[in-house]
Design a protein around this motif. Sequence first.
Motif, short mmCIF file in Angstrom:
data_model
loop_
_atom_site.label_atom_id
_atom_site.label_comp_id
_atom_site.label_asym_id
_atom_site.label_seq_id
_atom_site.Cartn_x
_atom_site.Cartn_y
_atom_site.Cartn_z
N PHE A 1 -12.88 -7.47 9.24
CA PHE A 1 -11.85 -8.29 8.61
C PHE A 1 -11.43 -7.70 7.26
CE2 PHE A 1 -13.42 -12.39 10.90
CZ PHE A 1 -13.01 -11.83 12.12
N MET A 2 -12.37 -7.15 6.52
CA MET A 2 -12.04 -6.53 5.23
C MET A 2 -11.10 -5.34 5.42
SD MET A 2 -15.73 -6.69 3.29
CE MET A 2 -15.12 -6.11 1.70
N ASN A 3 -11.35 -4.55 6.45
CA ASN A 3 -10.47 -3.41 6.73
C ASN A 3 -9.06 -3.87 7.06
OD1 ASN A 3 -11.90 -0.97 6.33
ND2 ASN A 3 -13.07 -1.30 8.19
N LEU A 4 -8.96 -4.92 7.89
CA LEU A 4 -7.63 -5.43 8.24
C LEU A 4 -6.89 -5.91 6.98
CD1 LEU A 4 -8.34 -7.46 11.52
CD2 LEU A 4 -7.01 -5.36 11.30
N ALA A 5 -7.59 -6.61 6.10
CA ALA A 5 -6.97 -7.12 4.88
C ALA A 5 -6.53 -5.98 3.96
CB ALA A 5 -7.94 -8.05 4.16
N LEU A 6 -7.39 -4.99 3.81
CA LEU A 6 -7.04 -3.85 2.95
C LEU A 6 -5.87 -3.07 3.51
CD1 LEU A 6 -10.66 -2.68 2.09
CD2 LEU A 6 -8.99 -3.59 0.46
N HIS A 7 -5.83 -2.90 4.83
CA HIS A 7 -4.70 -2.20 5.45
C HIS A 7 -3.40 -2.96 5.21
CE1 HIS A 7 -7.57 -0.10 8.52
NE2 HIS A 7 -7.71 0.33 7.28
N CYS A 8 -3.46 -4.29 5.27
CA CYS A 8 -2.26 -5.09 5.05
C CYS A 8 -1.77 -4.93 3.61
CB CYS A 8 -2.56 -6.56 5.36
SG CYS A 8 -1.15 -7.65 5.12
N ILE A 9 -2.70 -4.98 2.65
CA ILE A 9 -2.31 -4.81 1.24
C ILE A 9 -1.62 -3.46 1.05
CG2 ILE A 9 -3.18 -4.58 -1.11
CD1 ILE A 9 -5.51 -6.41 -0.28
N ALA A 10 -2.19 -2.42 1.64
CA ALA A 10 -1.63 -1.08 1.48
C ALA A 10 -0.29 -0.95 2.17
CB ALA A 10 -2.62 -0.04 2.01
N ASN A 11 -0.16 -1.54 3.38
CA ASN A 11 1.09 -1.43 4.12
C ASN A 11 2.23 -2.17 3.42
OD1 ASN A 11 0.10 0.18 6.20
ND2 ASN A 11 -0.59 -1.57 7.39
N VAL A 12 1.94 -3.35 2.90
CA VAL A 12 2.98 -4.10 2.20
C VAL A 12 3.24 -3.45 0.84
CG1 VAL A 12 3.61 -6.32 1.20
CG2 VAL A 12 2.41 -6.24 3.39
N GLY A 13 2.18 -3.25 0.08
CA GLY A 13 2.25 -2.49 -1.16
C GLY A 13 3.21 -3.05 -2.19
N SER A 14 3.52 -4.34 -2.11
CA SER A 14 4.48 -4.93 -3.04
C SER A 14 3.84 -5.16 -4.41
CB SER A 14 5.01 -6.25 -2.49
OG SER A 14 3.97 -7.20 -2.40
N ARG A 15 4.68 -5.44 -5.39
CA ARG A 15 4.16 -5.71 -6.73
C ARG A 15 3.33 -6.99 -6.74
NH1 ARG A 15 4.83 -3.44 -11.39
NH2 ARG A 15 4.46 -4.61 -13.30
#
Length: 974
Positions: A127-141
């Motif tokens: 679950f942590m990997n999925l969350a981190l990938h989402c943060i990186a993919n969105v990458g918004s301010r």
Amino acid sequence: MPAVSKGDGMRGLAVFISDIRNCKSKEAEIKRINKELANIRSKFKGDKALDGYSKKKYVCKLLFIFLLGHDIDFGHMEAVNLLSSNKYTEKQIGYLFISVLVNSNSDLISLINNAIKNDLSSRNPTFMNLALHCIANVGSREMAEAFAAEVPCILVAGDTMDSVKQSAALCLLRLNRTSPDLVAMGEWTTRVVHLLNDQHLGVVTAATSLITTLAQKSPEDFKTSVSLAVARLSRIVSSASTDLQDYTYYFVAAPWLSVKLLRLLQCYPPPEDGAIRGRLTECLETILNKAQEPPKSKKVQHSNAKNAVLFEAISLIIHHDSEPTLLVRACNQLGQFLQHRETNLRYLALESMCTLASSEFSHEAVKTHIETVINALKSERDVSVRQRAVDLLYAMCDRSNAKQIVAEMLSYLETADYSIREEIVLKVAILAEKYAVDYTWYVDTILNLIRFAGDYVSDEVWYRVIQIVINRDEVQGYAAKTVFEALQAPACHENLVKVGGYILGEFGNLIAGDSRSSPLIQFDLLHSKFHLCSVPTRALLLSAYIKFINLFPEVKGTIQEVLRSDSQLRNADVELQQRAVEYLRLSCIASTDILATVLEEMPPFPERESSILAKLKRKKGPGNLHPDLDENRKERSVNGGTVATSPTPSTDLLGLGSTIATQNSAPRASKGASLLVDVFSGNIAAFPVETPVSVGPVADENFSRDISYIPTVRWGTLGILVGIQSWESIQYIKPKIPDMRCLPLAPFPSRFVCKNNGVLYENQLLQIGLKSEFRQNLGRMYVFFGNKTSTQFMNFAASVVCQDTLQPADPTVDGGAQLQQILNIECVSDFVDAPVLNIQFRYGGTLQNIAVKLPITLNKFFQPTEMTSQNFFQRWKQLGAPQQEVQTIFKARHSMDTEVTKAKIMGFGAALLDGVDPNPSNFVGAGVIHTKTTQVGCLLRLEPNTQAQMYRLTLRTSRDTVSQRLCDLLSEQF
């Protein structure tokens, strides 16, 4: 990652995709999609107890429809609900939908952030990997604001699994790229560096990418990474391919990690620690040795991986530019690639050798491959490789091979690709002028340029040949004879007519004694080209005609008839008409003496650097030209210091030893020209200033006279005047001083105490460069603000604070462009605090504030004084009062190299006095600090103790505050 069970196959999704593929027309596809959207909408609205599997299936369908190019305006909340599921596949689809469809302005961001925080705190690695990938993919301010502080904690936590560390490192890298101001350096930075020692190579690879980016932003925070990177690289290159089986790619051990480590090391100078430096040298030698070994596989992947590591190692060798043996070996290795059958390798080899040619250690080694490069220029099929070959020939050119290289480039010019002809013309013109021993050869070369590629010969080129011919009496007759012969060709390029008209108008009398080039024949030859030329060229020819009347009275009648013709007096172009009328009247009413005075020979132009190089730099952009290799311009980096040779008059970079030339003395540089130039090239012609500056040798008093008409503003102890681009555009705006108390004040690098040029400050957005020169109590500094991004800086404002502020206003800096400012400096009395440069601008909507101290220190106004041993000790005793002497004992920070120490003392501003001290290992210097109000004599003595690795520095001056300040500044250099 958990396996997906057969029940997760989502048969309904497969059927829908099959239906879409089977549609016979666009209308049928839209009809099927609309039917499915209506079904999904009814399911979401009607069935409140929809299970996770159904939600996942319908969200997948919406995602597929969106990827087909259709708008989706519902289903977002259902995707967010999937984030709270405990099933991996449902959570995965939820995160996938959010990464693709949810924008940063969505009302659901707060709900998404809460779900991500829950997953990050769950300690479930999947679950942590999925969350981190989402943060990186969105990458918004918004994502960065929410998680920029939390992701580093996960990265350095001791109980974090390796896969999560990899994701966290790459996530943090993404946030740093999108919102660098939100990723604050903290305690975690030192712990991140130690990830280079992690046993898991995947973690090391991700961490290396992160550290490389952060090191470019804050080098000091990550300088400890150098030793760890060298140690890790050493273990990789010395290991067998079987030792790192999971990370061995076609018999090459961890090639991606090796490349990343080598790039990280390029962020720093060569290691000062001898052991680390030796180990790094061994690594680079091992990589070069492996390149000579027979390939272990015939697969292209093997050679690609092997060569990727090799080229990155060569880039590091070039970056350090301190190991002659490695540089020569790298050059020889690249030489082998010049005839490789793989085009990419030939291109990369030529590109790398261009940089190697600028090193004093490898320049001669590069020259040995001249025949191979010339052959590549003639036979290479790929135009990009031919262009690199031209660049390399230009870089390796010196006095020993200039004629050969220029001849080959001229020969190639006739068949060169049209896209690179202008660049070749500029380079040939530069080389011909720079290395011309015989200026008749230079004239021949430029005329051949015009013959072969006249359309690509810019005004700067023919302006320059005119200037050189006028300034050198010995070549004027030859130039007149040569252009006369060249104009006899049936078809002449217009640029040749311009050159011919100008030179014959000035020096046609030098060849008029020959019956084959009598005055009438010269005039008829020029006039035969008149009707084929454009208006500016016709105007020039009319000026040549009136010059002929002065030189050759016998053709006066013929020329007057031409000027009286209707085609001239009634010309539709007002410029030609006015010239014809005025020249005709001048020839009719003026006496011979008046005519001779008005039309006398052009005076010599003030000697100044060529503007052709500036044009080439504007064309190539920053970083694509190679430094000049003349010995009088070269600076060598030695043990972290810089040894700079004294500039000759031709390299008076800022024109401080010269007067301002008149505006008519030479063609102006284009005012709208690009400002993004090579700041440290040592060529004043690169500066797009409005007023040409001569750089000939002029007495020191001209420096004072040069800026005496500019009112210097004085506050406290240091006066600074700020202007933009040219002396005429200096602004005296006194704005409100912004509150800079909240800004971290960046000190200038200590190397600037003994150095005047270099990069003062750099981050991922902005680079600030300096060029400066000081004489007595006056100085001039060029400040360059370079926009390293592709985005325009808005509301750009830079101000200098010296107990008050002057601020020039230039509101925008385009992406990739550079803004130039000029500062005039006067030292009124001795001082301690350096002026502060404040920069404010908007980047991507965010206000950026930077404050950095300018390297204006007291020793900049130090003028060396030569003294005999007797005079020195006599003056030393006179300055014997306790308050006049300052002494300090300190430990050496750098290797105690005699030559480097001498160079630093001279760079500090003092004259190095040999044979004065009874102990030959000691260093003695003398000089005078010049201020507006007084002069302060200074004597120094530096006593090294190599066994204890200590120094004792003693300074005696006539003012105690000066003694203390100079002692503090100089002791930091050793």
